[in-house]
Write an enzyme that holds these catalytic residues in place. Structure first.
Site, PDB file in Angstrom:
ATOM      1  CD  GLU A   1      -3.091  -0.905   2.141  1.00 19.54           C
ATOM      2  OE1 GLU A   1      -4.238  -1.226   1.812  1.00 19.54           O
ATOM      3  OE2 GLU A   1      -2.822  -0.483   3.276  1.00 19.54           O
TER       4      GLU A   1
ATOM      5  CB  CYS B   1       2.987   7.758   3.033  1.00 16.48           C
ATOM      6  SG  CYS B   1       3.478   6.613   4.334  1.00 16.48           S
TER       7      CYS B   1
ATOM      8  CB  CYS C   1       7.045  -4.520   9.098  1.00 18.65           C
ATOM      9  SG  CYS C   1       8.400  -3.790  10.041  1.00 18.65           S
TER      10      CYS C   1
ATOM     11  CB  CYS D   1       5.353  -2.290  16.354  1.00 20.01           C
ATOM     12  SG  CYS D   1       7.061  -1.826  16.005  1.00 20.01           S
TER      13      CYS D   1
ATOM     14  CB  CYS E   1       2.246  -1.237  13.617  1.00 20.43           C
ATOM     15  SG  CYS E   1       2.604  -1.087  11.858  1.00 20.43           S
TER      16      CYS E   1
ATOM     17  CB  CYS F   1       0.791   6.613  11.274  1.00 19.74           C
ATOM     18  SG  CYS F   1       1.215   8.247  10.779  1.00 19.74           S
TER      19      CYS F   1
HETATM   20  N1  SAH Z   1       8.684   1.210  10.200  1.00 17.39           N
HETATM   21  C1  SAH Z   1       9.050   2.551  10.367  1.00 17.39           C
HETATM   22  C2  SAH Z   1       8.288   3.505   9.484  1.00 17.39           C
HETATM   23  C3  SAH Z   1       6.825   3.256   9.250  1.00 17.39           C
HETATM   24  S1  SAH Z   1       5.622   3.599  10.403  1.00 17.39           S
HETATM   25  C4  SAH Z   1       8.884   2.963  11.794  1.00 17.39           C
HETATM   26  O1  SAH Z   1       8.268   2.240  12.558  1.00 17.39           O
HETATM   27  O2  SAH Z   1       9.401   4.032  12.138  1.00 17.39           O
HETATM   28  C5  SAH Z   1       5.477   5.377  10.581  1.00 17.39           C
HETATM   29  C6  SAH Z   1       5.092   5.745  12.016  1.00 17.39           C
HETATM   30  O3  SAH Z   1       3.758   5.336  12.345  1.00 17.39           O
HETATM   31  C7  SAH Z   1       6.002   5.094  13.027  1.00 17.39           C
HETATM   32  O4  SAH Z   1       6.374   6.022  14.006  1.00 17.39           O
HETATM   33  C8  SAH Z   1       5.098   4.032  13.600  1.00 17.39           C
HETATM   34  O5  SAH Z   1       5.522   3.602  14.860  1.00 17.39           O
HETATM   35  C9  SAH Z   1       3.771   4.726  13.610  1.00 17.39           C
HETATM   36  N2  SAH Z   1       2.622   3.830  13.773  1.00 17.39           N
HETATM   37  C10 SAH Z   1       2.561   2.490  13.591  1.00 17.39           C
HETATM   38  N3  SAH Z   1       1.313   2.030  13.884  1.00 17.39           N
HETATM   39  C11 SAH Z   1       0.585   3.097  14.257  1.00 17.39           C
HETATM   40  C12 SAH Z   1      -0.770   3.275  14.643  1.00 17.39           C
HETATM   41  N4  SAH Z   1      -1.618   2.243  14.721  1.00 17.39           N
HETATM   42  N5  SAH Z   1      -1.176   4.528  14.939  1.00 17.39           N
HETATM   43  C13 SAH Z   1      -0.335   5.579  14.839  1.00 17.39           C
HETATM   44  N6  SAH Z   1       0.950   5.470  14.471  1.00 17.39           N
HETATM   45  C14 SAH Z   1       1.415   4.249  14.192  1.00 17.39           C
HETATM   46 FE1  SF4 Z   2       7.316  -2.203  11.248  1.00 14.04          FE
HETATM   47 FE2  SF4 Z   2       4.975  -1.093  11.894  1.00 14.04          FE
HETATM   48 FE3  SF4 Z   2       6.904  -1.349  13.738  1.00 14.04          FE
HETATM   49 FE4  SF4 Z   2       7.204   0.418  11.736  1.00 14.04          FE
HETATM   50  S1  SF4 Z   2       5.642   0.468  13.348  1.00 14.04           S
HETATM   51  S2  SF4 Z   2       8.725  -1.025  12.519  1.00 14.04           S
HETATM   52  S3  SF4 Z   2       6.154  -0.684  10.079  1.00 14.04           S
HETATM   53  S4  SF4 Z   2       5.821  -3.029  12.697  1.00 14.04           S
END
Ligand code: SAH
Ligand code: SF4
Length: 346
Positions: free
Chosen positions: A80, A107, A114, A118, A121, A334
């Site tokens: 995406e 974006c 990934c 996390c 996410c 995000c």
């Molecule tokens: N993987 C990288 C970049 C992609 S995510 C990273 O984690 O930095 C971009 C941002 O969105 C990151 O700060 C991530 O932690 C945040 N993010 C992930 N899941 C989210 C959610 N459910 N709500 C808000 N931000 C989120």
């Molecule tokens: Fe991966 Fe999502 Fe964690 Fe970013 S926030 S490192 S995309 S699992």
């Protein structure tokens, strides 16, 4: 491309002309390249092709300012990509043609899924399949350049951890900055990492104007081990040391991202610990009210708590902003990106 043009007996400036059409103007069709002789256009049509990822699905937010595309790659995997328009198109029109918006941010993703996983996410929840190639990363920008004309900003904040394959991500970003291709200003590109220290060190050595963002989400190791599992490999003390070294070398301000989750990391003591940890650093904290994903375990903090959290940081002299929400209802915010269409849209 140079070899192809030379083999065709063409001069090098033709490459620059074609690259300008493809990368800057988003043109997809040799016939539209009006500064090329008709005869050359016909030859290009016969012998060359401009490849595109296939668009499986595209949705728009109600205000039309956020668009999300599910793109299919050559091996059938999907990713995406999101386009965000900011509401500063010329006034006095009812409908603003997309090309006229002054700020157009894409974006992009660097992996299918990934591996960091996390738990809050959607990308992390869905698991990991593979890395993207340089071409697949650049193609996402190209896709939207075709839809919206020359883009102004790129954020590497889609699916995946960009520094798991630093060299590939970096080559893609250099392509975006190349004056002969996308000609984006490095200052308008931001790459976000969950804390892959070797990538931060490489970026420091590159001395680029590209912006660095680091996803913190917690200021103590115990909590961050759960929220960002990469913390077990690169704990906070080492991470902060790497970020300080980056700023010292590049004189660039780093953005710390902190997604606020109800009763998980949003209490006053969390704010105080964060303030304490980043105090004195050349940084800026970007608070992100959590976007909903499939899990019930992590919910968005109430607005009042977000504001009190922000106030503690501000009172400690730390520049802090709240991330503007975009595309939540189409699951384009995000951390909401995944490999498949959301069920309600299929
Ligand atoms: N993987 C990288 C970049 C992609 S995510 C990273 O984690 O930095 C971009 C941002 O969105 C990151 O700060 C991530 O932690 C945040 N993010 C992930 N899941 C989210 C959610 N459910 N709500 C808000 N931000 C989120
Ligand atoms: Fe991966 Fe999502 Fe964690 Fe970013 S926030 S490192 S995309 S699992």
């Amino acid at each position: 491309m140079h070899d192809f043009f030379r083999a065709q007996g063409e001069r090098d400036y033709r490459v620059a002309q074609v690259e300008r059409w493809i990368y800057r103007e988003g043109v997809n069709d040799f016939d539209a390249m009006t500064n090329l002789p008709v005869e050359l256009r016909a030859r290009l049509k016969a012998y060359a092709q401009i490849s595109n990822p296939t668009v499986v699905h595209e949705i728009k937010s109600a205000d039309g300012l956020t668009r999300k595309s599910l793109l299919r790659l050559a091996d059938g995997e999907t990713i995406e990509t999101v386009l965000m328009l900011y509401d500063d198109a010329p006034r006095g029109r009812n409908v603003s043609p997309i090309r006229l918006y002054k700020r157009k941010t894409v974006c992009i993703s660097t992996q299918v899924g990934c591996p960091i996983k996390c738990p809050f996410c959607a990308t992390g929840q869905a698991g990991y399949i593979r890395n993207l190639t340089v071409g697949e990363i650049v193609a996402q920008v190209l896709h939207y350049a075709r839809v919206a004309g020359a883009l102004t900003n790129v954020v590497v904040m889609g699916m995946g951890e960009p520094f798991m394959q630093f060299d590939v991500t970096w080559r893609a970003l250099e392509t975006l900055c190349d004056p002969k291709r996308f000609a984006l200003s490095a200052r308008r590109i931001t790459v976000s990492t969950s804390g892959e220290i070797p990538g931060i060190e490489k970026m420091a050595r590159a001395k680029s104007q590209i912006n660095l963002a680091v996803s913190l989400h917690a200021a103590d190791d115990e909590l961050r081990n759960v929220l960002v599992p990469l913390n077990r490999k690169y704990p906070l003390r080492a991470l902060m040391r790497a970020v300080k070294a980056y700023s010292a070398r590049t004189h660039r301000r780093v953005t710390f991202e902190y997604a606020l989750m109800d009763n998980v990391n949003d209490q006053l003591e969390h704010a105080r610990a964060l303030a304490q940890m980043v105090k004195g650093m050349l940084c800026h904290v970007n608070l992100i009210p959590l976007n909903p994903t499939a899990t019930e375990k992590f919910r968005r903090s109430p607005y009042a708590r977000v504001k009190s959290f922000q106030k503690i940081l501000q009172d400690a002299g730390i520049p802090t902003t709240l991330r503007v929400e975009k595309g939540i209802e189409i699951a384009a915010g995000c951390g909401m990106l995944r490999q498949h269409e959301s069920p309600r849209h299929s």
